[in-house]
Design an enzyme around this catalytic site. Structure first.
Site, PDB file in Angstrom:
ATOM      1  N   CYS A 136       3.821   3.018   8.910  1.00 16.34           N
ATOM      2  CA  CYS A 136       4.165   4.300   8.278  1.00 16.34           C
ATOM      3  C   CYS A 136       5.011   5.140   9.224  1.00 16.34           C
ATOM      4  CB  CYS A 136       2.910   5.065   7.890  1.00 16.34           C
ATOM      5  SG  CYS A 136       3.282   6.656   7.109  1.00 16.34           S
ATOM      6  N   GLY A 146       7.165  -2.711  -2.883  1.00 15.45           N
ATOM      7  CA  GLY A 146       6.625  -1.358  -2.881  1.00 15.45           C
ATOM      8  C   GLY A 146       7.332  -0.469  -3.870  1.00 15.45           C
ATOM      9  N   ARG A 147       8.412   0.165  -3.428  1.00 13.51           N
ATOM     10  CA  ARG A 147       9.055   1.193  -4.242  1.00 13.51           C
ATOM     11  C   ARG A 147       9.591   0.682  -5.576  1.00 13.51           C
ATOM     12  NH1 ARG A 147      13.324   3.474  -0.225  1.00 13.51           N
ATOM     13  NH2 ARG A 147      13.285   1.314   0.513  1.00 13.51           N
ATOM     14  N   LYS A 205       0.580  -4.761   8.787  1.00 10.56           N
ATOM     15  CA  LYS A 205       1.894  -4.424   8.249  1.00 10.56           C
ATOM     16  C   LYS A 205       2.599  -3.533   9.254  1.00 10.56           C
ATOM     17  CE  LYS A 205       4.338  -2.703   4.191  1.00 10.56           C
ATOM     18  NZ  LYS A 205       5.022  -1.481   4.599  1.00 10.56           N
ATOM     19  N   GLY A 219      10.947  -4.870   1.959  1.00  7.59           N
ATOM     20  CA  GLY A 219      12.067  -3.945   2.084  1.00  7.59           C
ATOM     21  C   GLY A 219      13.197  -4.258   1.124  1.00  7.59           C
ATOM     22  N   ASP A 220      13.393  -3.387   0.134  1.00  6.46           N
ATOM     23  CA  ASP A 220      14.567  -3.381  -0.742  1.00  6.46           C
ATOM     24  C   ASP A 220      14.568  -4.404  -1.875  1.00  6.46           C
ATOM     25  OD1 ASP A 220      15.455  -1.379   0.879  1.00  6.46           O
ATOM     26  OD2 ASP A 220      17.093  -2.501   1.801  1.00  6.46           O
ATOM     27  N   GLN A 261      -6.373  -1.029   3.471  1.00  7.27           N
ATOM     28  CA  GLN A 261      -5.538  -0.751   4.643  1.00  7.27           C
ATOM     29  C   GLN A 261      -5.987   0.532   5.337  1.00  7.27           C
ATOM     30  OE1 GLN A 261      -1.416   0.915   4.816  1.00  7.27           O
ATOM     31  NE2 GLN A 261      -0.828  -1.193   5.307  1.00  7.27           N
ATOM     32  N   PRO A 284       0.852  -1.197   0.000  1.00  8.22           N
ATOM     33  CA  PRO A 284       0.000   0.000   0.000  1.00  8.22           C
ATOM     34  C   PRO A 284       0.884   1.243   0.000  1.00  8.22           C
ATOM     35  CG  PRO A 284       0.117  -0.937   2.207  1.00  8.22           C
ATOM     36  CD  PRO A 284       0.886  -1.863   1.310  1.00  8.22           C
ATOM     37  N   MET A 285       0.740   2.090  -1.013  1.00 13.57           N
ATOM     38  CA  MET A 285       1.560   3.298  -1.127  1.00 13.57           C
ATOM     39  C   MET A 285       0.681   4.502  -1.432  1.00 13.57           C
ATOM     40  SD  MET A 285       4.881   1.850  -3.210  1.00 13.57           S
ATOM     41  CE  MET A 285       3.917   0.917  -4.421  1.00 13.57           C
TER      42      MET A 285
END
Length: 347
Positions: A102, A228-229, A141, A205-206, A72, A18-19
């Protein structure tokens, strides 16, 4: 197979994180078509839902082709989260996720998101309140802890499972790290290895390449990974990881034609979901990622962000495709965008 309550996912599923300002319906559609197994909405304020804030209500939009999809929410008050959970259930998602991760100041320092990591008892009460308020599967999360001196994720995982959650996603950083440094998955692995833990554990993550996804799958033993990113401007990451996990082969990067096709689809979905003005405005920040790697693309990008008619944008995208028709984009590591500072909030 991985199960979250009644939801059945394939073995080692890939989740879209979720972003905020990114994982809206148009973007989720692109990720779904490229292999995302479970997706989440942008995170939604429980207080905003209760106040009937238009922006928050719009984020509840989900579509049948997205399923399974989770909504979320975040907040620091038991009653508000309970009421928000009831509102969410009416929209009929497949699950409800609570954001305890967050790190952004205006969220965490207001006692929500990762701010709840400083009070595990409160986290448990908030979670239990949501579980009680809805018949949906509830997931969470979160992060490793507030800072290096309070990495309490092993305790948190056990207590949240006892409170009734049916899956847990762990981002391998503390709140104090924000998105800096390298995500530490070793504690995620410890949670997964805990014999008391029976629910699926997803790592986050990453992850920015198929090779890294396989390495982390084997090294840390998680049930799946959340991306995500690395998916921002590159929804193909899901198909590339799946293909590599299944075959050991690296897919070629998307062609120019594929990139332009995704730009077109994203634009049209954004306009149909919102309006021409809003859709065009929201797309202006996305072209750079989709067209990254094309030489001398700067002038075209500058034109794209000035246009305010859909037909004009589509015409220019056709011109870009023709200009670069024979160009082959070389593969390079997918950039992990510093999303906290460049784009908004990561849920």
């Amino acid at each position: 197979m991985v199960k979250i309550g009644p939801i059945e996912l394939p073995g080692f599923p890939l989740l879209l994180a979720p972003m905020e300002d990114v994982s809206d319906p148009p973007f989720r559609a692109l990720c779904k078509s490229n292999g995302a197994d479970l997706m989440y909405t942008e995170f939604i304020s429980s207080e905003g839902l209760i106040r009937n804030a238009i922006q928050c209500r719009k984020k509840l939009d989900i579509f049948e082709y997205e399923r399974p999809v989770g909504i979320q929410i975040f907040g620091g008050d038991e009653d508000s989260l309970s009421m928000a959970a009831q509102i969410v259930e009416v929209t009929n998602p497949d699950l409800l996720d609570i954001n305890f991760g967050c790190p952004v100041k205006k969220v965490a320092c207001a006692g929500a998101g990762a701010g709840v990591l400083k009070d595990v008892d409160l986290m448990v009460r908030l979670t239990a309140a949501c579980v009680k308020a809805t018949s949906l599967p509830v997931t969470v999360k979160t992060r490793l802890g507030w800072d290096d001196s309070s990495k309490n994720i092993e305790e948190v995982a056990e207590r949240l499972q006892d409170a009734g959650i049916q899956a847990l996603t762990i981002h391998g950083r503390t709140r104090s790290q924000l998105y800096k440094g390298t995500a530490d998955w070793s504690l995620i692995a410890k949670v997964k290895e805990n014999p008391r833990i029976k629910i699926p554990i997803f790592g986050n993550g990453d992850i920015n390449s198929p090779q890294m996804a396989l390495e982390y799958k084997n090294r840390y033993g998680v049930d799946g990974i959340m991306i995500g990113r690395a998916a921002i401007g590159y929804p193909w990451i899901f198909r590339e990881i799946k293909h590599y996990l299944n075959t050991g082969e690296i897919l070629p990067p998307p062609t120019v034609a594929e990139r332009i096709a995704v730009c077109r689809e994203h634009l049209l979905r954004a306009v149909n979901w919102q309006s021409q003005r809003v859709g065009i405005n929201e797309m202006r920040g996305r072209y750079a990622n989709y067209l990254k790697g094309l030489p001398n693309i700067k002038d075209y990008r500058a034109k794209l962000v000035r246009l305010d008619e859909v037909d004009a944008v589509l015409e220019l995208l056709d011109e870009i495709q023709q200009t670069y028709a024979s160009y082959e984009i070389e593969r390079s590591p997918i950039e992990i965008i510093d999303y906290h500072t460049k784009a908004g909030l990561l849920g």
